[in-house]
Design a protein around this motif. Sequence first.
Motif, PDB file in Angstrom:
ATOM      1  N   SER A  37       0.822  -1.215   0.000  1.00 27.09           N
ATOM      2  CA  SER A  37       0.000   0.000   0.000  1.00 27.09           C
ATOM      3  C   SER A  37       0.853   1.261   0.000  1.00 27.09           C
ATOM      4  CB  SER A  37      -0.906  -0.002   1.238  1.00 27.09           C
ATOM      5  OG  SER A  37      -1.727  -1.150   1.252  1.00 27.09           O
ATOM      6  N   THR A 129      -7.323 -10.415  -3.457  1.00 21.82           N
ATOM      7  CA  THR A 129      -6.890  -9.076  -3.055  1.00 21.82           C
ATOM      8  C   THR A 129      -7.921  -8.036  -3.453  1.00 21.82           C
ATOM      9  OG1 THR A 129      -5.645  -8.714  -5.093  1.00 21.82           O
ATOM     10  CG2 THR A 129      -4.421  -9.628  -3.234  1.00 21.82           C
ATOM     11  N   THR A 131      -8.044  -3.740  -3.956  1.00 20.17           N
ATOM     12  CA  THR A 131      -7.266  -2.506  -4.028  1.00 20.17           C
ATOM     13  C   THR A 131      -8.224  -1.326  -3.986  1.00 20.17           C
ATOM     14  OG1 THR A 131      -5.581  -3.626  -5.354  1.00 20.17           O
ATOM     15  CG2 THR A 131      -5.570  -1.210  -5.374  1.00 20.17           C
ATOM     16  N   THR A 133      -8.325   2.699  -4.225  1.00 23.26           N
ATOM     17  CA  THR A 133      -7.620   3.921  -4.613  1.00 23.26           C
ATOM     18  C   THR A 133      -8.558   5.089  -4.340  1.00 23.26           C
ATOM     19  OG1 THR A 133      -6.476   2.698  -6.350  1.00 23.26           O
ATOM     20  CG2 THR A 133      -6.425   5.109  -6.493  1.00 23.26           C
ATOM     21  N   VAL A 147      -3.434   4.490  -1.960  1.00 25.35           N
ATOM     22  CA  VAL A 147      -3.712   3.196  -2.564  1.00 25.35           C
ATOM     23  C   VAL A 147      -3.518   2.149  -1.467  1.00 25.35           C
ATOM     24  CG1 VAL A 147      -3.074   1.500  -4.326  1.00 25.35           C
ATOM     25  CG2 VAL A 147      -2.903   3.952  -4.829  1.00 25.35           C
ATOM     26  N   VAL A 149      -4.006  -1.777  -0.318  1.00 27.54           N
ATOM     27  CA  VAL A 149      -4.167  -3.135  -0.827  1.00 27.54           C
ATOM     28  C   VAL A 149      -4.506  -4.038   0.351  1.00 27.54           C
ATOM     29  CG1 VAL A 149      -3.057  -5.060  -2.032  1.00 27.54           C
ATOM     30  CG2 VAL A 149      -2.531  -2.704  -2.700  1.00 27.54           C
TER      31      VAL A 149
END
Length: 153
Positions: A37, A129, A131, A133, A147, A149
């Motif tokens: 991240s 996963t 993500t 943003t 960002v 993760v």
Amino acid sequence: MKAKTIALTISLVFVSVAFGFQNSPMMGTWKLNEAKSKFAGKARNHTVVYEAAGDQTKVTVDGVDENGAAVHNEWTGKFDGKDYPVTGDATSDVRSYRTINKNTLSITGKKGGKVTLSGRIVVSRDGKTRTVTTTATNAQGKKVTNVAVYDRQ
């Protein structure tokens, strides 16, 4: 006969809603992977949980603020782009999620009607996963991008 038909219809609706939530790649518990991240500050959401709440989704977030103090917020609503109240978040009083596709959501947070955060949430094709943003306005009024993760637990 009419009562049986109504009961069967209601049962099918509940089963299809439950099945739909189970098949959503968003659902479940997500833990932050800090190594993957990139943050503009010290605030972090360490754990995010998506779970069914009737015909809606409940999102529970636990983490820390810029000073390292524990934060906890909750949102319950639909992924329909409409604003639903969020509790425990100092930066927003309503949040909306909108489905873009099976693996992608857009997110918007507002405080007093003003957008304070916007972004996208994408779950990988393998579902392992997630993500996130986001672009937000920090306490100094500057736009910052993060960002984050997450790994599925």
